[in-house]
Design a protein around this motif. Sequence first.
Motif, PDB file in Angstrom:
ATOM      1  N   MET A 197       0.848  -1.179   0.000  1.00  0.00           N
ATOM      2  CA  MET A 197       0.000   0.000   0.000  1.00  0.00           C
ATOM      3  C   MET A 197       0.891   1.238   0.000  1.00  0.00           C
ATOM      4  O   MET A 197       2.015   1.236   0.526  1.00  0.00           O
ATOM      5  CB  MET A 197      -0.916   0.032   1.223  1.00  0.00           C
ATOM      6  N   ILE A 198       0.406   2.293  -0.653  1.00  0.00           N
ATOM      7  CA  ILE A 198       1.120   3.566  -0.673  1.00  0.00           C
ATOM      8  C   ILE A 198       0.505   4.464   0.388  1.00  0.00           C
ATOM      9  O   ILE A 198      -0.714   4.611   0.456  1.00  0.00           O
ATOM     10  CB  ILE A 198       1.021   4.222  -2.058  1.00  0.00           C
ATOM     11  N   LEU A 199       1.347   5.035   1.216  1.00  0.00           N
ATOM     12  CA  LEU A 199       0.881   5.929   2.267  1.00  0.00           C
ATOM     13  C   LEU A 199       1.296   7.348   1.925  1.00  0.00           C
ATOM     14  O   LEU A 199       2.477   7.628   1.700  1.00  0.00           O
ATOM     15  CB  LEU A 199       1.466   5.527   3.618  1.00  0.00           C
ATOM     16  N   ALA A 200       0.323   8.237   1.852  1.00  0.00           N
ATOM     17  CA  ALA A 200       0.586   9.655   1.597  1.00  0.00           C
ATOM     18  C   ALA A 200       0.047  10.464   2.768  1.00  0.00           C
ATOM     19  O   ALA A 200      -1.102  10.273   3.176  1.00  0.00           O
ATOM     20  CB  ALA A 200      -0.076  10.097   0.294  1.00  0.00           C
ATOM     21  N   THR A 201       0.849  11.346   3.306  1.00  0.00           N
ATOM     22  CA  THR A 201       0.435  12.144   4.463  1.00  0.00           C
ATOM     23  C   THR A 201       0.850  13.598   4.267  1.00  0.00           C
ATOM     24  O   THR A 201       1.743  13.919   3.474  1.00  0.00           O
ATOM     25  CB  THR A 201       1.079  11.621   5.767  1.00  0.00           C
ATOM     26  N   SER A 202       0.176  14.451   5.026  1.00  0.00           N
ATOM     27  CA  SER A 202       0.517  15.864   5.036  1.00  0.00           C
ATOM     28  C   SER A 202       0.302  16.394   6.446  1.00  0.00           C
ATOM     29  O   SER A 202      -0.349  15.749   7.271  1.00  0.00           O
ATOM     30  CB  SER A 202      -0.348  16.624   4.021  1.00  0.00           C
ATOM     31  N   MET A 203       0.834  17.559   6.707  1.00  0.00           N
ATOM     32  CA  MET A 203       0.684  18.171   8.020  1.00  0.00           C
ATOM     33  C   MET A 203      -0.474  19.168   7.980  1.00  0.00           C
ATOM     34  O   MET A 203      -0.518  20.045   7.113  1.00  0.00           O
ATOM     35  CB  MET A 203       1.971  18.889   8.435  1.00  0.00           C
ATOM     36  N   ASN A 204      -1.419  19.006   8.895  1.00  0.00           N
ATOM     37  CA  ASN A 204      -2.537  19.938   8.980  1.00  0.00           C
ATOM     38  C   ASN A 204      -2.021  21.302   9.430  1.00  0.00           C
ATOM     39  O   ASN A 204      -1.384  21.419  10.477  1.00  0.00           O
ATOM     40  CB  ASN A 204      -3.585  19.408   9.969  1.00  0.00           C
ATOM     41  N   ALA A 205      -2.281  22.318   8.622  1.00  0.00           N
ATOM     42  CA  ALA A 205      -1.725  23.648   8.895  1.00  0.00           C
ATOM     43  C   ALA A 205      -2.275  24.253  10.172  1.00  0.00           C
ATOM     44  O   ALA A 205      -1.633  25.116  10.783  1.00  0.00           O
ATOM     45  CB  ALA A 205      -2.013  24.565   7.708  1.00  0.00           C
ATOM     46  N   MET A 231       4.106  13.709   1.852  1.00  0.00           N
ATOM     47  CA  MET A 231       5.114  12.648   1.905  1.00  0.00           C
ATOM     48  C   MET A 231       4.491  11.349   1.440  1.00  0.00           C
ATOM     49  O   MET A 231       3.362  11.005   1.825  1.00  0.00           O
ATOM     50  CB  MET A 231       5.663  12.493   3.323  1.00  0.00           C
ATOM     51  N   ILE A 232       5.217  10.602   0.607  1.00  0.00           N
ATOM     52  CA  ILE A 232       4.709   9.351   0.043  1.00  0.00           C
ATOM     53  C   ILE A 232       5.760   8.270   0.244  1.00  0.00           C
ATOM     54  O   ILE A 232       6.945   8.470  -0.074  1.00  0.00           O
ATOM     55  CB  ILE A 232       4.394   9.503  -1.457  1.00  0.00           C
ATOM     56  N   ASP A 233       5.353   7.106   0.789  1.00  0.00           N
ATOM     57  CA  ASP A 233       6.263   5.973   0.893  1.00  0.00           C
ATOM     58  C   ASP A 233       5.466   4.666   0.801  1.00  0.00           C
ATOM     59  O   ASP A 233       4.244   4.680   0.712  1.00  0.00           O
ATOM     60  CB  ASP A 233       7.120   6.038   2.163  1.00  0.00           C
ATOM     61  N   LEU A 234       6.172   3.541   0.834  1.00  0.00           N
ATOM     62  CA  LEU A 234       5.573   2.235   0.540  1.00  0.00           C
ATOM     63  C   LEU A 234       5.599   1.337   1.768  1.00  0.00           C
ATOM     64  O   LEU A 234       6.615   1.251   2.469  1.00  0.00           O
ATOM     65  CB  LEU A 234       6.333   1.564  -0.605  1.00  0.00           C
ATOM     66  N   TRP A 235       4.465   0.636   1.993  1.00  0.00           N
ATOM     67  CA  TRP A 235       4.304  -0.272   3.122  1.00  0.00           C
ATOM     68  C   TRP A 235       3.614  -1.545   2.655  1.00  0.00           C
ATOM     69  O   TRP A 235       2.967  -1.558   1.600  1.00  0.00           O
ATOM     70  CB  TRP A 235       3.461   0.384   4.226  1.00  0.00           C
ATOM     71  N   MET A 236       3.738  -2.605   3.438  1.00  0.00           N
ATOM     72  CA  MET A 236       2.956  -3.800   3.160  1.00  0.00           C
ATOM     73  C   MET A 236       1.483  -3.507   3.478  1.00  0.00           C
ATOM     74  O   MET A 236       1.165  -2.535   4.154  1.00  0.00           O
ATOM     75  CB  MET A 236       3.459  -4.984   3.976  1.00  0.00           C
ATOM     76  N   ASN A 237       0.585  -4.341   2.995  1.00  0.00           N
ATOM     77  CA  ASN A 237      -0.848  -4.031   3.111  1.00  0.00           C
ATOM     78  C   ASN A 237      -1.482  -4.487   4.419  1.00  0.00           C
ATOM     79  O   ASN A 237      -2.705  -4.390   4.578  1.00  0.00           O
ATOM     80  CB  ASN A 237      -1.617  -4.621   1.926  1.00  0.00           C
ATOM     81  N   GLY A 238      -0.696  -4.989   5.359  1.00  0.00           N
ATOM     82  CA  GLY A 238      -1.243  -5.366   6.664  1.00  0.00           C
ATOM     83  C   GLY A 238      -1.862  -6.740   6.719  1.00  0.00           C
ATOM     84  O   GLY A 238      -2.488  -7.099   7.715  1.00  0.00           O
ATOM     85  N   SER A 239      -1.695  -7.552   5.674  1.00  0.00           N
ATOM     86  CA  SER A 239      -2.297  -8.889   5.679  1.00  0.00           C
ATOM     87  C   SER A 239      -1.440  -9.927   6.392  1.00  0.00           C
ATOM     88  O   SER A 239      -1.871 -11.064   6.558  1.00  0.00           O
ATOM     89  CB  SER A 239      -2.574  -9.350   4.242  1.00  0.00           C
TER      90      SER A 239
END
Length: 371
Positions: A197-205, A231-239
């Motif tokens: 899974m791709i995780l994308a996050t941002s900081m709430n202003a 920010m975007i990075d790669l993780w396993m899908n939690g299965s």
Amino acid sequence: MKHFTITLVLGALPALAFGQTSVSCEACTHDVPIYTGNGGLIAEVDGADMVTWTATCGGVTHHGELAPNREGVVMMQFMDSGLVCNEEESRLQIGPVKDGGWYWLTDVTNSAAGPLVSQDVLGNATTEMTNAGPGVTTREGRGAVLLKETASGRLGLLPNILPEPAMAALRKCGYDKSGTTYTRRKSSCTLGDGGTMILATSMNAITGQMVRIPNGAAFTRPAGSGTAKIMIDLWMNGSGHYTTAAAEPSEGGSVESNPKRGHPEFGMTATRAADHLTGVSYATVVGSGSTLTDDGGAAEDGVSFTVATDTATLSIKADETYCSGTVNHSLPVSVSLTMATDQANQVTPAVKLDDSAAPTSPKFEFTVVCP
């Protein structure tokens, strides 16, 4: 209706001591849960030439054998066999027969039928039937309850034996934590499918909290001189997976020391770069332009793209070509990933890659919109 011809061998034993309601029957596999009054049973033989039965009514026990018909089925009618029982203490066993056999009880005007119960589950707990009030009488047996409506004489046979508790489901493979120490969980656990899974996050202003940006979301372009980062990075899908240990130091490698590797629950932490999957390359398409692998911070349409420590960072700024007092244009952005094939085995099961070495998770797409 198919008719059965049954050979019945009946032998009477001397009366047992008062109150004795069971005797040994090594061949018996099933019980008639409620053995009372008139009725009968039918069952399929389980790999034997003859079926043994033992009937105890009050303090008297009888036993005998039944020969199956050509279909391998035996049938017994209590009245024809002299086994009608009206005593409180009673038991009728039979075997070896297969699951699926059933019995019936007949009162003056009504009958009821139910399944024979396997002796393998007789030790299981039973549940109490809901009380229907004084108009219904109940009699509990072995794995069933006989109900009779007093006014009409209607009968019912309700199984009340509970199934064996299911074996506790195995936990997913992953990690165990003791205090601040993490260790790999790689045995007695279930493995996942190798998906990512791709995780994308941002900081709430406003709040300063890290927030996740869903795939396909709209992201508001900042006004003025501000900059918003994703920010975007790669993780396993939690299965379910665990970190694969590298070669021992003596073999030219090092033992993996991060059991948290690839587990997405660590993706929303400030130290996530230490835990995400490694060996990842990124490419970004802004609008309908060319694919950018890393623009080094040079903005295109107000969007710049850099890669560091297996993390892609998109910086988004104001751009009057898209957003001003006279224009209001959205900008699609797409980020795709590939992984070095020799990095796919950093976890078990290995990261699932397609023919182009891209992880199986879809590329991350979002739309920059005007404030």
